[in-house]
Design a protein around this motif. Structure first.
Motif, PDB file in Angstrom:
ATOM      1  N   ASN A  58      23.893  -7.999  79.088  1.00 46.89           N
ATOM      2  CA  ASN A  58      25.188  -7.654  79.680  1.00 46.89           C
ATOM      3  C   ASN A  58      25.099  -6.497  80.672  1.00 46.89           C
ATOM      4  O   ASN A  58      26.110  -6.116  81.269  1.00 46.89           O
ATOM      5  N   GLY A  59      23.890  -5.945  80.816  1.00 44.21           N
ATOM      6  CA  GLY A  59      23.693  -4.886  81.801  1.00 44.21           C
ATOM      7  C   GLY A  59      24.391  -3.586  81.467  1.00 44.21           C
ATOM      8  O   GLY A  59      24.892  -2.898  82.359  1.00 44.21           O
ATOM      9  N   THR A  60      24.421  -3.223  80.181  1.00 45.89           N
ATOM     10  CA  THR A  60      25.138  -2.017  79.787  1.00 45.89           C
ATOM     11  C   THR A  60      24.231  -1.017  79.071  1.00 45.89           C
ATOM     12  O   THR A  60      23.224  -1.392  78.474  1.00 45.89           O
ATOM     13  N   ILE A  61      24.628   0.236  79.157  1.00 50.35           N
ATOM     14  CA  ILE A  61      24.011   1.295  78.359  1.00 50.35           C
ATOM     15  C   ILE A  61      25.124   2.021  77.605  1.00 50.35           C
ATOM     16  O   ILE A  61      26.266   2.056  78.054  1.00 50.35           O
ATOM     17  N   THR A  62      24.776   2.571  76.458  1.00 48.49           N
ATOM     18  CA  THR A  62      25.742   3.308  75.643  1.00 48.49           C
ATOM     19  C   THR A  62      25.326   4.766  75.566  1.00 48.49           C
ATOM     20  O   THR A  62      24.151   5.073  75.344  1.00 48.49           O
ATOM     21  N   ILE A  63      26.285   5.657  75.774  1.00 46.03           N
ATOM     22  CA  ILE A  63      26.031   7.089  75.646  1.00 46.03           C
ATOM     23  C   ILE A  63      27.064   7.696  74.702  1.00 46.03           C
ATOM     24  O   ILE A  63      28.188   7.203  74.605  1.00 46.03           O
ATOM     25  N   VAL A  64      26.677   8.738  74.014  1.00 46.60           N
ATOM     26  CA  VAL A  64      27.569   9.451  73.102  1.00 46.60           C
ATOM     27  C   VAL A  64      27.484  10.931  73.453  1.00 46.60           C
ATOM     28  O   VAL A  64      26.395  11.461  73.685  1.00 46.60           O
ATOM     29  N   TYR A  65      28.639  11.595  73.523  1.00 45.61           N
ATOM     30  CA  TYR A  65      28.631  12.990  73.926  1.00 45.61           C
ATOM     31  C   TYR A  65      29.588  13.821  73.082  1.00 45.61           C
ATOM     32  O   TYR A  65      30.576  13.315  72.544  1.00 45.61           O
ATOM     33  N   LEU A  66      29.266  15.097  72.974  1.00 41.92           N
ATOM     34  CA  LEU A  66      30.103  16.075  72.288  1.00 41.92           C
ATOM     35  C   LEU A  66      30.855  16.867  73.345  1.00 41.92           C
ATOM     36  O   LEU A  66      30.256  17.372  74.299  1.00 41.92           O
ATOM     37  N   VAL A  67      32.165  16.972  73.216  1.00 40.10           N
ATOM     38  CA  VAL A  67      32.975  17.724  74.174  1.00 40.10           C
ATOM     39  C   VAL A  67      32.819  19.207  73.867  1.00 40.10           C
ATOM     40  O   VAL A  67      33.315  19.701  72.859  1.00 40.10           O
ATOM     41  N   MET A  68      32.106  19.923  74.749  1.00 35.36           N
ATOM     42  CA  MET A  68      31.860  21.337  74.465  1.00 35.36           C
ATOM     43  C   MET A  68      31.911  22.217  75.715  1.00 35.36           C
ATOM     44  O   MET A  68      31.976  23.430  75.611  1.00 35.36           O
ATOM     45  N   GLY A  69      31.874  21.633  76.896  1.00 35.45           N
ATOM     46  CA  GLY A  69      31.924  22.410  78.136  1.00 35.45           C
ATOM     47  C   GLY A  69      32.781  21.707  79.164  1.00 35.45           C
ATOM     48  O   GLY A  69      33.388  20.661  78.902  1.00 35.45           O
ATOM     49  N   LYS A  70      32.848  22.287  80.370  1.00 35.60           N
ATOM     50  CA  LYS A  70      33.702  21.739  81.425  1.00 35.60           C
ATOM     51  C   LYS A  70      33.322  20.308  81.784  1.00 35.60           C
ATOM     52  O   LYS A  70      34.188  19.444  81.911  1.00 35.60           O
ATOM     53  N   SER A  71      32.017  20.046  81.950  1.00 38.32           N
ATOM     54  CA  SER A  71      31.591  18.713  82.392  1.00 38.32           C
ATOM     55  C   SER A  71      31.891  17.639  81.359  1.00 38.32           C
ATOM     56  O   SER A  71      32.341  16.540  81.700  1.00 38.32           O
ATOM     57  N   THR A  72      31.655  17.947  80.082  1.00 37.69           N
ATOM     58  CA  THR A  72      31.973  16.948  79.052  1.00 37.69           C
ATOM     59  C   THR A  72      33.487  16.818  78.871  1.00 37.69           C
ATOM     60  O   THR A  72      33.976  15.756  78.491  1.00 37.69           O
ATOM     61  N   ALA A  73      34.234  17.893  79.150  1.00 40.13           N
ATOM     62  CA  ALA A  73      35.694  17.795  79.116  1.00 40.13           C
ATOM     63  C   ALA A  73      36.181  16.876  80.238  1.00 40.13           C
ATOM     64  O   ALA A  73      37.120  16.085  80.049  1.00 40.13           O
ATOM     65  N   MET A  74      35.552  16.966  81.411  1.00 37.23           N
ATOM     66  CA  MET A  74      35.892  16.070  82.516  1.00 37.23           C
ATOM     67  C   MET A  74      35.529  14.627  82.171  1.00 37.23           C
ATOM     68  O   MET A  74      36.276  13.696  82.495  1.00 37.23           O
ATOM     69  N   LEU A  75      34.408  14.450  81.496  1.00 35.89           N
ATOM     70  CA  LEU A  75      33.998  13.114  81.077  1.00 35.89           C
ATOM     71  C   LEU A  75      34.980  12.555  80.062  1.00 35.89           C
ATOM     72  O   LEU A  75      35.337  11.368  80.100  1.00 35.89           O
ATOM     73  N   GLU A  76      35.451  13.409  79.155  1.00 28.61           N
ATOM     74  CA  GLU A  76      36.397  12.988  78.122  1.00 28.61           C
ATOM     75  C   GLU A  76      37.730  12.549  78.730  1.00 28.61           C
ATOM     76  O   GLU A  76      38.461  11.739  78.136  1.00 28.61           O
ATOM     77  N   ALA A  77      38.059  13.070  79.921  1.00 23.93           N
ATOM     78  CA  ALA A  77      39.317  12.713  80.582  1.00 23.93           C
ATOM     79  C   ALA A  77      39.279  11.300  81.159  1.00 23.93           C
ATOM     80  O   ALA A  77      40.319  10.744  81.524  1.00 23.93           O
TER      81      ALA A  77
END
Length: 280
Positions: A58-77
């Protein structure tokens, strides 16, 4: 070009999320242990995230992240239907996997997701895989069902005893090593204190111990030197020499100091982002 987000799942509300990205070229090449670099905006920083799973068909990758800084907060949005500006990978050296017998894969925190991909690689080649995962409490455990679908045995610990063994993953690991002489390797992915403790637990048994390091990283391709770590008394770059190293040779105290170097600036950055995003 931007990478579409096909699916988003909140694993721990407000803290940890899983994204499935449409990245067919990365999915075709990625192997257990690889990571990707993400950038959310033209002025944004690049952040490394280990690949938790791939689906070549299916051409996909899975990532998991912890919201702890500005960049991961932007990703969480972001959510399904949105896109990440840049996703570069696969990067780093893949996990060395060969058919040897029994491997114990230890994971803690979001490291459980990264460990999942490595454990799956060992299972696919025919090794017996014993998974050991831990968290402070049951509601903070990740990827339990995913791991149960292919590991031979899954051992669980929680600090508060709300699920599984009450205590630390190292206690379960030590018990296993004392009773199972067929373990040829231990792989640990998670918080630095956990990986350091795992390395010290396995040292008396003489069992090969591989850890996946997470130092501060800027470019991810070996040009900046920000991710340097000391392994066996020599300087290594986690992005191009790792991210996996011999846990018995890693200078963990130095790694902890380097990870804390910009804590004050990181706090200011996330507080400013939250203030602006909330219109204050």
């Amino acid at each position: 070009m931007p990478t579409p987000i096909l699916h988003k799942e909140s694993l721990i509300p407000g803290k940890t999320s899983k994204l499935v990205l449409h990245a067919p070229q990365i999915a075709q090449k990625a192997r257990p242990g690889h990571f990707v670099m993400l950038r959310m905006s033209e002025q944004g920083e690049r952040i490394p995230l280990t690949i938790a799973d791939t689906d070549k068909d299916n051409g996909t990758i899975t990532i998991v992240y912890l919201v702890m800084g500005k960049s991961t907060a932007m990703l969480e949005a972001l959510g399904a239907g949105d896109a990440i500006l840049d996703v570069c990978g696969p990067l780093g050296h893949p996990t060395h996997i060969e058919k040897r017998g029994t491997v114990v894969c230890v994971g803690g925190g979001t490291g459980i997701a990264a460990m999942h991909h490595i454990a799956k690689g060992h299972a696919r080649i025919g090794n017996k895989v014993v998974g050991v995962i831990g968290a402070r409490s049951k509601d903070l455990l990740l990827f339990e069902n995913e791991l149960k679908s292919f590991v031979d045995e899954l051992l669980i610990s929680t600090d508060d005893g709300s699920y599984g063994h009450k205590g630390l993953v190292t206690e379960l690991l030590r018990n296993r090593l004392e009773t199972d002489k067929d373990v040829f390797e231990v792989v640990a992915v998670g918080p630095v204190p956990m990986m350091a403790a795992v390395a010290e637990t396995t040292r008396p048994f003489g069992v090969k111990t591989t850890v996946s390091l997470n130092p501060i990283m800027v470019d991810g391709i070996g040009m900046c030197g920000a991710c340097r770590v000391t392994v066996g008394g020599k300087t290594k770059f986690a992005c191009v020499d790792g991210p996996e190293f011999d846990g018995h040779e890693v200078d963990f105290p130095e790694l902890r100091r380097r990870l804390a170097a910009y804590r004050e600036q990181e706090t200011i950055s996330i507080e400013e982002y939250r203030r602006v995003s909330h219109g204050e």
